[in-house]
Design a protein around this motif. Sequence first.
Motif, short mmCIF file in Angstrom:
data_model
loop_
_atom_site.label_atom_id
_atom_site.label_comp_id
_atom_site.label_asym_id
_atom_site.label_seq_id
_atom_site.Cartn_x
_atom_site.Cartn_y
_atom_site.Cartn_z
N GLU A 1 5.53 -0.47 13.22
CA GLU A 1 4.52 -1.42 11.92
C GLU A 1 5.76 -0.47 11.22
O GLU A 1 6.11 0.96 11.36
N SER B 1 6.86 0.90 7.14
CA SER B 1 6.48 1.43 5.80
C SER B 1 7.47 2.35 4.70
O SER B 1 7.95 3.00 5.06
N ARG B 2 6.88 1.53 3.60
CA ARG B 2 8.17 2.01 2.31
C ARG B 2 6.93 1.46 0.77
O ARG B 2 6.21 0.58 1.41
N LEU C 1 3.50 -0.82 -1.71
CA LEU C 1 3.54 -0.01 -0.70
C LEU C 1 3.95 -1.56 0.64
O LEU C 1 3.30 -2.38 -0.07
N ARG D 1 4.72 -2.65 3.75
CA ARG D 1 4.12 -2.66 5.87
C ARG D 1 4.69 -3.64 6.56
O ARG D 1 4.12 -5.21 5.70
N ALA E 1 4.19 6.97 1.49
CA ALA E 1 4.39 6.06 2.33
C ALA E 1 2.97 5.91 3.24
O ALA E 1 1.71 4.76 3.62
N SER F 1 -1.67 4.86 2.66
CA SER F 1 -1.82 3.71 3.47
C SER F 1 -2.95 4.69 4.17
O SER F 1 -3.38 4.61 5.01
#
Length: 198
Positions: A87, A89-90, A100, A102, A193, A197
């Motif tokens: 996974e 995230s950025r 966000l 993902r 990120a 999150s």
Amino acid sequence: MTDLIDSLERAECVAGRRSTPGIALLTLSKRFLYMNRQARELCQHIIWTEGGRVANGLLPKAVSDLRDEIVKLLEGYSHVKDWENIEISRVAGDSDRPVLLRGLGFPDPTGIKPACVLILMEEVGRHLELAPAQAKLRFQLTNREQAAVQYLAKGFTNKEIADALGISEPTVKEHLRHIMQKTGTHTRTGVLARVLSA
């Protein structure tokens, strides 16, 4: 009992501030299998903040790059069960309206290769004010580190953070280094990120 009620109230507050996630399902060749309305809107926003750069039709460069990175990681795993650990995230968009991203990979029914990449997109501006407080608890940040994260989420430079907190730039860099260690990241974007999150 009071702690449980406080936790439930915080959870309700966070849930109420979250927006509907954008969902995009892509094949390995970047063909869209599914994209909801929220994903289309967020993609348009990201494209606008990236100066109109698109990688494939509606696909913003940030989303395309995330998909490419997931595919590359999935190709490195031979066992399908390992894919569930992938996974990425950025944060894309801009400081006024960060998004966000993902990304997750899913195997095909035969389990031989990844069949598609799922990209979840969420506008995080609604709960930006809560994220640093949640990150403080989750990553055991100091008050100064939490304040630095708040300004980082607003897009401040190190100098601007230093001015806002009344400290020197080297001190800001030291705070950011500690934050990166605590969050297990290596970049400012990585910190955002993880924090957004949380």
